[in-house]
Design a protein around this motif. Structure first.
Motif, PDB file in Angstrom:
ATOM      1  N   ALA A   1      -7.808   0.951  -0.169  1.00  0.00           N
ATOM      2  CA  ALA A   1      -7.170   2.307   0.123  1.00  0.00           C
ATOM      3  C   ALA A   1      -8.006   3.503   0.498  1.00  0.00           C
ATOM      4  O   ALA A   1      -9.039   3.503  -0.385  1.00  0.00           O
ATOM      5  CB  ALA A   1      -6.107   2.648  -0.858  1.00  0.00           C
ATOM      6  N   ARG A   2      -7.833   4.404   1.216  1.00  0.00           N
ATOM      7  CA  ARG A   2      -8.483   5.603   1.267  1.00  0.00           C
ATOM      8  C   ARG A   2      -8.617   6.246  -0.185  1.00  0.00           C
ATOM      9  O   ARG A   2      -7.756   6.191  -0.937  1.00  0.00           O
ATOM     10  CB  ARG A   2      -7.855   6.423   2.381  1.00  0.00           C
ATOM     11  CG  ARG A   2      -8.034   5.930   3.749  1.00  0.00           C
ATOM     12  CD  ARG A   2      -7.227   6.798   4.541  1.00  0.00           C
ATOM     13  NE  ARG A   2      -5.929   7.490   4.225  1.00  0.00           N
ATOM     14  CZ  ARG A   2      -4.831   7.042   4.191  1.00  0.00           C
ATOM     15  NH1 ARG A   2      -4.660   5.979   5.090  1.00  0.00           N
ATOM     16  NH2 ARG A   2      -3.858   7.519   3.916  1.00  0.00           N
ATOM     17  N   ASP A   3      -9.756   6.984  -0.169  1.00  0.00           N
ATOM     18  CA  ASP A   3      -9.662   7.893  -1.477  1.00  0.00           C
ATOM     19  C   ASP A   3     -10.000   7.130  -2.860  1.00  0.00           C
ATOM     20  O   ASP A   3      -9.577   7.891  -3.762  1.00  0.00           O
ATOM     21  CB  ASP A   3      -8.701   9.040  -1.328  1.00  0.00           C
ATOM     22  CG  ASP A   3      -8.985   9.806  -0.195  1.00  0.00           C
ATOM     23  OD1 ASP A   3     -10.055   9.848   0.240  1.00  0.00           O
ATOM     24  OD2 ASP A   3      -7.973  10.389   0.363  1.00  0.00           O
ATOM     25  N   THR A   4     -10.200   5.893  -2.799  1.00  0.00           N
ATOM     26  CA  THR A   4     -10.155   5.142  -4.321  1.00  0.00           C
ATOM     27  C   THR A   4     -11.448   4.454  -4.328  1.00  0.00           C
ATOM     28  O   THR A   4     -12.016   4.171  -3.427  1.00  0.00           O
ATOM     29  CB  THR A   4      -9.356   4.128  -4.307  1.00  0.00           C
ATOM     30  OG1 THR A   4      -9.365   3.233  -3.192  1.00  0.00           O
ATOM     31  CG2 THR A   4      -7.576   4.597  -4.212  1.00  0.00           C
TER      32      THR A   4
ATOM     33  N   GLU B   1      -0.685   3.524  -3.086  1.00  0.00           N
ATOM     34  CA  GLU B   1      -1.616   4.429  -2.818  1.00  0.00           C
ATOM     35  C   GLU B   1      -1.270   5.566  -3.560  1.00  0.00           C
ATOM     36  O   GLU B   1      -2.157   6.015  -4.215  1.00  0.00           O
ATOM     37  CB  GLU B   1      -1.508   4.705  -1.320  1.00  0.00           C
ATOM     38  CG  GLU B   1      -2.792   5.433  -0.947  1.00  0.00           C
ATOM     39  CD  GLU B   1      -2.796   5.650   0.446  1.00  0.00           C
ATOM     40  OE1 GLU B   1      -4.308   5.756   0.924  1.00  0.00           O
ATOM     41  OE2 GLU B   1      -2.036   5.243   1.195  1.00  0.00           O
TER      42      GLU B   1
ATOM     43  N   LEU C   1      -2.688   4.848  -7.179  1.00  0.00           N
ATOM     44  CA  LEU C   1      -3.994   4.648  -7.054  1.00  0.00           C
ATOM     45  C   LEU C   1      -4.571   6.138  -6.946  1.00  0.00           C
ATOM     46  O   LEU C   1      -5.825   6.375  -7.526  1.00  0.00           O
ATOM     47  CB  LEU C   1      -4.686   3.843  -5.932  1.00  0.00           C
ATOM     48  CG  LEU C   1      -4.248   2.274  -5.926  1.00  0.00           C
ATOM     49  CD1 LEU C   1      -4.420   1.917  -4.548  1.00  0.00           C
ATOM     50  CD2 LEU C   1      -4.823   1.664  -7.228  1.00  0.00           C
ATOM     51  N   ARG C   2      -4.410   7.026  -6.283  1.00  0.00           N
ATOM     52  CA  ARG C   2      -4.899   8.272  -6.181  1.00  0.00           C
ATOM     53  C   ARG C   2      -4.577   9.032  -7.380  1.00  0.00           C
ATOM     54  O   ARG C   2      -5.634   9.682  -7.967  1.00  0.00           O
ATOM     55  CB  ARG C   2      -4.044   9.042  -5.052  1.00  0.00           C
ATOM     56  CG  ARG C   2      -4.694   8.593  -3.508  1.00  0.00           C
ATOM     57  CD  ARG C   2      -4.219   9.719  -2.445  1.00  0.00           C
ATOM     58  NE  ARG C   2      -4.587   9.049  -1.132  1.00  0.00           N
ATOM     59  CZ  ARG C   2      -4.171   9.377  -0.168  1.00  0.00           C
ATOM     60  NH1 ARG C   2      -3.040  10.011  -0.148  1.00  0.00           N
ATOM     61  NH2 ARG C   2      -4.320   8.943   0.933  1.00  0.00           N
TER      62      ARG C   2
ATOM     63  N   CYS D   1      -5.488  -5.168   0.451  1.00  0.00           N
ATOM     64  CA  CYS D   1      -5.406  -3.853   1.132  1.00  0.00           C
ATOM     65  C   CYS D   1      -5.142  -2.578   0.088  1.00  0.00           C
ATOM     66  O   CYS D   1      -5.971  -1.656   0.511  1.00  0.00           O
ATOM     67  CB  CYS D   1      -4.162  -3.894   2.051  1.00  0.00           C
ATOM     68  SG  CYS D   1      -2.628  -3.848   0.998  1.00  0.00           S
ATOM     69  N   CYS D   2      -5.142  -2.734  -0.974  1.00  0.00           N
ATOM     70  CA  CYS D   2      -4.810  -1.823  -2.052  1.00  0.00           C
ATOM     71  C   CYS D   2      -6.461  -1.699  -2.273  1.00  0.00           C
ATOM     72  O   CYS D   2      -6.773  -0.467  -2.689  1.00  0.00           O
ATOM     73  CB  CYS D   2      -4.283  -2.294  -3.204  1.00  0.00           C
ATOM     74  SG  CYS D   2      -2.507  -2.485  -3.126  1.00  0.00           S
ATOM     75  N   SER D   3      -7.313  -2.380  -2.448  1.00  0.00           N
ATOM     76  CA  SER D   3      -8.662  -2.236  -2.905  1.00  0.00           C
ATOM     77  C   SER D   3      -9.365  -1.559  -1.731  1.00  0.00           C
ATOM     78  O   SER D   3     -10.379  -0.987  -1.940  1.00  0.00           O
ATOM     79  CB  SER D   3      -9.531  -3.567  -2.998  1.00  0.00           C
ATOM     80  OG  SER D   3      -9.656  -4.340  -2.120  1.00  0.00           O
TER      81      SER D   3
ATOM     82  N   LEU E   1       0.654  -1.205   0.223  1.00  0.00           N
ATOM     83  CA  LEU E   1       0.007  -0.079   0.085  1.00  0.00           C
ATOM     84  C   LEU E   1       0.716   1.098  -0.033  1.00  0.00           C
ATOM     85  O   LEU E   1       0.417   2.363  -0.828  1.00  0.00           O
ATOM     86  CB  LEU E   1      -1.055   0.185   1.190  1.00  0.00           C
ATOM     87  CG  LEU E   1      -2.032   1.132   1.013  1.00  0.00           C
ATOM     88  CD1 LEU E   1      -2.850   1.096  -0.248  1.00  0.00           C
ATOM     89  CD2 LEU E   1      -3.006   1.010   2.258  1.00  0.00           C
ATOM     90  N   PRO E   2       2.007   1.436   0.859  1.00  0.00           N
ATOM     91  CA  PRO E   2       2.820   2.678   0.750  1.00  0.00           C
ATOM     92  C   PRO E   2       3.356   3.053  -0.683  1.00  0.00           C
ATOM     93  O   PRO E   2       3.117   4.287  -1.080  1.00  0.00           O
ATOM     94  CB  PRO E   2       3.757   2.325   1.707  1.00  0.00           C
ATOM     95  CG  PRO E   2       3.344   1.346   2.616  1.00  0.00           C
ATOM     96  CD  PRO E   2       2.480   0.513   1.890  1.00  0.00           C
TER      97      PRO E   2
END
Length: 116
Positions: free
Chosen positions: A111-114, A76, A79-80, A107-109, A72-73
């Protein structure tokens, strides 16, 4: 369609099938082929490569970063940027392998703001 990891085993097979069906594909890879006009340099660790890879794309096949047990780090920011760039559909390559105390590809799915 953008295929990250497009030169790997899964990505290359997907690219072949998509192209066989007439789907335009951009191959994103750390080591893009010099002879493929639709190949572009992409590196999770270099956010400067993300914008060019996403330009004009509305669909992405995502192979999460494999060099980390917590993708994720690295994923993310991509993704944004994908969301801001107009990507409407994202397909995430997952794995049945789960390491102890490590997040999985899902965890990628989450992620905040996606939107995915």
């Amino acid at each position: 369609m953008l295929v990250t990891g497009g030169t790997g085993k899964t990505g290359a097979a997907l690219v072949e099938q998509l192209r066989g069906a007439g789907v335009p594909v951009r191959i994103a890879s750390r080591h893009p082929s010099a002879v493929d006009p639709d190949a572009i340099r992409f590196d999770w660790g270099d956010p400067g490569t993300h914008e060019a890879a996403l330009r004009g794309m509305d669909r992405v096949f995502l192979v999460p970063p494999v060099e980390s047990v917590d993708p994720l780090p690295l994923a993310e920011p991509f993704l944004r940027r994908a969301r801001r760039s107009g990507v409407r559909r994202l397909v995430l390559l997952g794995s049945a392998i789960v390491l102890p105390n490590a997040p999985g590809p899902l965890c990628c799915s989450r992620a905040r703001d996606t939107p995915w």
